[in-house]
Design a protein around this motif. Structure first.
Motif, PDB file in Angstrom:
ATOM      1  N   TRP A 205       2.030   8.159  -5.612  1.00  0.00           N
ATOM      2  CA  TRP A 205       3.210   8.204  -4.748  1.00  0.00           C
ATOM      3  C   TRP A 205       4.444   8.531  -5.575  1.00  0.00           C
ATOM      4  O   TRP A 205       4.747   7.846  -6.551  1.00  0.00           O
ATOM      5  N   LEU A 206       5.160   9.575  -5.177  1.00  0.00           N
ATOM      6  CA  LEU A 206       6.409   9.905  -5.837  1.00  0.00           C
ATOM      7  C   LEU A 206       7.467   8.843  -5.531  1.00  0.00           C
ATOM      8  O   LEU A 206       7.342   8.078  -4.575  1.00  0.00           O
ATOM      9  N   LEU A 207       8.503   8.819  -6.366  1.00  0.00           N
ATOM     10  CA  LEU A 207       9.516   7.769  -6.278  1.00  0.00           C
ATOM     11  C   LEU A 207      10.154   7.652  -4.897  1.00  0.00           C
ATOM     12  O   LEU A 207      10.297   6.533  -4.384  1.00  0.00           O
ATOM     13  N   PRO A 208      10.557   8.740  -4.231  1.00  0.00           N
ATOM     14  CA  PRO A 208      11.148   8.584  -2.889  1.00  0.00           C
ATOM     15  C   PRO A 208      10.203   7.903  -1.905  1.00  0.00           C
ATOM     16  O   PRO A 208      10.635   7.075  -1.088  1.00  0.00           O
ATOM     17  N   PHE A 209       8.923   8.247  -1.955  1.00  0.00           N
ATOM     18  CA  PHE A 209       7.962   7.621  -1.043  1.00  0.00           C
ATOM     19  C   PHE A 209       7.759   6.146  -1.389  1.00  0.00           C
ATOM     20  O   PHE A 209       7.574   5.311  -0.495  1.00  0.00           O
ATOM     21  N   ARG A 210       7.798   5.819  -2.686  1.00  0.00           N
ATOM     22  CA  ARG A 210       7.673   4.418  -3.066  1.00  0.00           C
ATOM     23  C   ARG A 210       8.866   3.603  -2.581  1.00  0.00           C
ATOM     24  O   ARG A 210       8.720   2.452  -2.159  1.00  0.00           O
ATOM     25  N   VAL A 211      10.062   4.209  -2.653  1.00  0.00           N
ATOM     26  CA  VAL A 211      11.258   3.519  -2.153  1.00  0.00           C
ATOM     27  C   VAL A 211      11.149   3.283  -0.657  1.00  0.00           C
ATOM     28  O   VAL A 211      11.457   2.187  -0.152  1.00  0.00           O
ATOM     29  N   LEU A 212      10.697   4.296   0.078  1.00  0.00           N
ATOM     30  CA  LEU A 212      10.537   4.146   1.523  1.00  0.00           C
ATOM     31  C   LEU A 212       9.495   3.075   1.844  1.00  0.00           C
ATOM     32  O   LEU A 212       9.661   2.288   2.789  1.00  0.00           O
ATOM     33  N   ARG A 213       8.423   3.043   1.070  1.00  0.00           N
ATOM     34  CA  ARG A 213       7.379   2.045   1.321  1.00  0.00           C
ATOM     35  C   ARG A 213       7.890   0.642   1.047  1.00  0.00           C
ATOM     36  O   ARG A 213       7.591  -0.296   1.800  1.00  0.00           O
ATOM     37  N   ARG A 214       8.662   0.484  -0.037  1.00  0.00           N
ATOM     38  CA  ARG A 214       9.242  -0.823  -0.332  1.00  0.00           C
ATOM     39  C   ARG A 214      10.205  -1.258   0.775  1.00  0.00           C
ATOM     40  O   ARG A 214      10.223  -2.431   1.170  1.00  0.00           O
ATOM     41  N   ALA A 215      11.010  -0.311   1.253  1.00  0.00           N
ATOM     42  CA  ALA A 215      11.962  -0.638   2.322  1.00  0.00           C
ATOM     43  C   ALA A 215      11.216  -1.037   3.596  1.00  0.00           C
ATOM     44  O   ALA A 215      11.593  -2.014   4.274  1.00  0.00           O
ATOM     45  N   ALA A 216      10.148  -0.287   3.932  1.00  0.00           N
ATOM     46  CA  ALA A 216       9.366  -0.624   5.126  1.00  0.00           C
ATOM     47  C   ALA A 216       8.722  -1.998   4.987  1.00  0.00           C
ATOM     48  O   ALA A 216       8.690  -2.786   5.941  1.00  0.00           O
ATOM     49  N   ARG A 217       8.241  -2.314   3.785  1.00  0.00           N
ATOM     50  CA  ARG A 217       7.636  -3.635   3.573  1.00  0.00           C
ATOM     51  C   ARG A 217       8.686  -4.746   3.689  1.00  0.00           C
ATOM     52  O   ARG A 217       8.414  -5.816   4.234  1.00  0.00           O
ATOM     53  N   TYR A 218       9.881  -4.470   3.175  1.00  0.00           N
ATOM     54  CA  TYR A 218      10.959  -5.469   3.238  1.00  0.00           C
ATOM     55  C   TYR A 218      11.305  -5.797   4.693  1.00  0.00           C
ATOM     56  O   TYR A 218      11.384  -6.973   5.080  1.00  0.00           O
ATOM     57  N   TRP A 219      11.484  -4.754   5.511  1.00  0.00           N
ATOM     58  CA  TRP A 219      11.829  -4.993   6.914  1.00  0.00           C
ATOM     59  C   TRP A 219      10.647  -5.587   7.682  1.00  0.00           C
ATOM     60  O   TRP A 219      10.835  -6.399   8.595  1.00  0.00           O
ATOM     61  N   ALA A 220       9.424  -5.212   7.314  1.00  0.00           N
ATOM     62  CA  ALA A 220       8.244  -5.793   7.971  1.00  0.00           C
ATOM     63  C   ALA A 220       8.135  -7.282   7.666  1.00  0.00           C
ATOM     64  O   ALA A 220       7.769  -8.078   8.543  1.00  0.00           O
ATOM     65  N   ASP A 221       8.465  -7.665   6.417  1.00  0.00           N
ATOM     66  CA  ASP A 221       8.442  -9.086   6.062  1.00  0.00           C
ATOM     67  C   ASP A 221       9.425  -9.874   6.930  1.00  0.00           C
ATOM     68  O   ASP A 221       9.105 -10.966   7.427  1.00  0.00           O
ATOM     69  N   HIS A 222      10.626  -9.334   7.101  1.00  0.00           N
ATOM     70  CA  HIS A 222      11.617 -10.010   7.936  1.00  0.00           C
ATOM     71  C   HIS A 222      11.149 -10.102   9.387  1.00  0.00           C
ATOM     72  O   HIS A 222      11.342 -11.130  10.062  1.00  0.00           O
ATOM     73  N   ALA A 223      10.526  -9.024   9.869  1.00  0.00           N
ATOM     74  CA  ALA A 223      10.047  -9.027  11.248  1.00  0.00           C
ATOM     75  C   ALA A 223       8.953 -10.064  11.452  1.00  0.00           C
ATOM     76  O   ALA A 223       8.927 -10.778  12.465  1.00  0.00           O
ATOM     77  N   LEU A 224       8.026 -10.162  10.489  1.00  0.00           N
ATOM     78  CA  LEU A 224       6.945 -11.137  10.605  1.00  0.00           C
ATOM     79  C   LEU A 224       7.484 -12.570  10.554  1.00  0.00           C
ATOM     80  O   LEU A 224       7.010 -13.441  11.299  1.00  0.00           O
ATOM     81  N   ARG A 225       8.458 -12.810   9.698  1.00  0.00           N
ATOM     82  CA  ARG A 225       9.072 -14.145   9.665  1.00  0.00           C
ATOM     83  C   ARG A 225       9.739 -14.462  10.999  1.00  0.00           C
ATOM     84  O   ARG A 225       9.677 -15.590  11.487  1.00  0.00           O
ATOM     85  N   GLY A 226      10.397 -13.446  11.589  1.00  0.00           N
ATOM     86  CA  GLY A 226      11.035 -13.660  12.881  1.00  0.00           C
ATOM     87  C   GLY A 226      10.047 -13.954  13.995  1.00  0.00           C
ATOM     88  O   GLY A 226      10.386 -14.622  14.976  1.00  0.00           O
ATOM     89  N   LEU A 227       8.825 -13.467  13.829  1.00  0.00           N
ATOM     90  CA  LEU A 227       7.780 -13.708  14.839  1.00  0.00           C
ATOM     91  C   LEU A 227       7.043 -15.027  14.592  1.00  0.00           C
ATOM     92  O   LEU A 227       6.093 -15.340  15.305  1.00  0.00           O
ATOM     93  N   GLY A 228       7.446 -15.754  13.578  1.00  0.00           N
ATOM     94  CA  GLY A 228       6.839 -17.057  13.327  1.00  0.00           C
ATOM     95  C   GLY A 228       5.697 -17.062  12.339  1.00  0.00           C
ATOM     96  O   GLY A 228       5.010 -18.083  12.193  1.00  0.00           O
ATOM     97  N   PHE A 229       5.473 -15.952  11.647  1.00  0.00           N
ATOM     98  CA  PHE A 229       4.404 -15.909  10.654  1.00  0.00           C
ATOM     99  C   PHE A 229       4.879 -16.523   9.339  1.00  0.00           C
ATOM    100  O   PHE A 229       6.077 -16.538   9.039  1.00  0.00           O
ATOM    101  N   ARG A 230       3.933 -17.003   8.577  1.00  0.00           N
ATOM    102  CA  ARG A 230       4.221 -17.576   7.272  1.00  0.00           C
ATOM    103  C   ARG A 230       3.515 -16.748   6.194  1.00  0.00           C
ATOM    104  O   ARG A 230       2.408 -16.254   6.396  1.00  0.00           O
TER     105      ARG A 230
END
Length: 247
Positions: A205-230
């Motif tokens: 994965w080139l650097l731009p795609f890695r940055v996008l993947r990290r950003a998507a994971r960051y927002w997904a983590d927040h979304a899962l916490r908001g849904l009550g996941f641990r």
């Protein structure tokens, strides 16, 4: 007239800044790729060691008996197993060296070049020379005090069993492997992180795609916490998983 030199100076600064940014990006990608290649080589060379309590002799008896039983009852199944082990290579195209190496490694649970040294042909030669030196000095070989003798005997036993199994498989499968003593094909190792012994070749994965993947994971983590996941992380494997409820 005043705007001309200023505009040229601004363009030069812009080009210099662009060159610095592009050069830095390329440098980062090169460093990341070198680290990635080193990781791939480490994974390709990885072996999962068996515990000391593993009964290798019992495993040898089981594996040999199972092969002969399968060759007797379901020879086509065994042929499929052999071909899958050698990455879908036609069994009739395999050499006797290929089959005997596969059998020897599987029976002994050691690669020829790996430890303990009794499975290495070069180490066996060294051991034989040591035994000859001991015999010349003492007039005899103390087998009880010579672990190399035991190792040599065990290695020879595995080699003899591999040749015997290969001949039995040929008789029960109804064809002969190519009469050549050397190994020509690689086979899948059960204790390797990679099929065969080739280096891994996953997508880099080139650097731009890695940055996008990290950003998507960051927002997904927040979304899962908001849904009550641990969130939980397994320290031994590094695997992160999410759950909801009491676990």
């Amino acid at each position: 007239q005043a705007r001309g030199p200023a505009s040229a100076h601004g363009c030069a600064l812009t080009m210099l800044l662009l060159q610095v940014v592009v050069g830095s990006y390329i440098s980062l990608e090169v460093v990341a790729f070198l680290r990635y290649s080193r990781l791939c080589r480490r994974l390709a060379a990885f072996r999962t060691p068996l515990g000391r309590s593993f009964d290798r002799l019992a495993w040898r008896r089981f594996f040999g008996a199972r092969l002969l039983s399968e060759a007797e009852k379901r020879p086509q199944h065994l042929r499929t197993l052999i071909e899958n082990t050698f990455s879908n290579c036609n069994a009739a195209c395999l050499t006797r060296g290929d089959i005997e190496t596969w059998l020897r490694v599987t029976l002994s649970t050691f690669e020829d070049e790996e430890r303990p040294p009794q499975w290495s042909p070069a180490a066996r030669i060294v051991g034989e020379n040591l035994q000859e030196d001991e015999k010349e000095q003492n007039g005899f070989i103390n087998e009880e005090a010579s672990p190399m003798k035991k190792e040599l005997t065990e290695a020879e036993s595995v080699e003899a069993e591999a040749r015997s199994l290969r001949a039995a498989l040929e008789a029960r499968l109804g064809f002969s492997f190519v009469e050549e003593g050397r190994r020509t094909k690689e086979f899948v190792r059960v204790n390797s992180a990679v099929a065969n012994t080739n280096e891994m070749s996953p997508l880099f994965w080139l650097l731009p795609f890695r940055v996008l993947r990290r950003a998507a994971r960051y927002w997904a983590d927040h979304a899962l916490r908001g849904l009550g996941f641990r969130r939980a992380r397994d320290d031994e494997t590094g695997v992160v998983y999410w759950y909801r409820g009491g676990v």
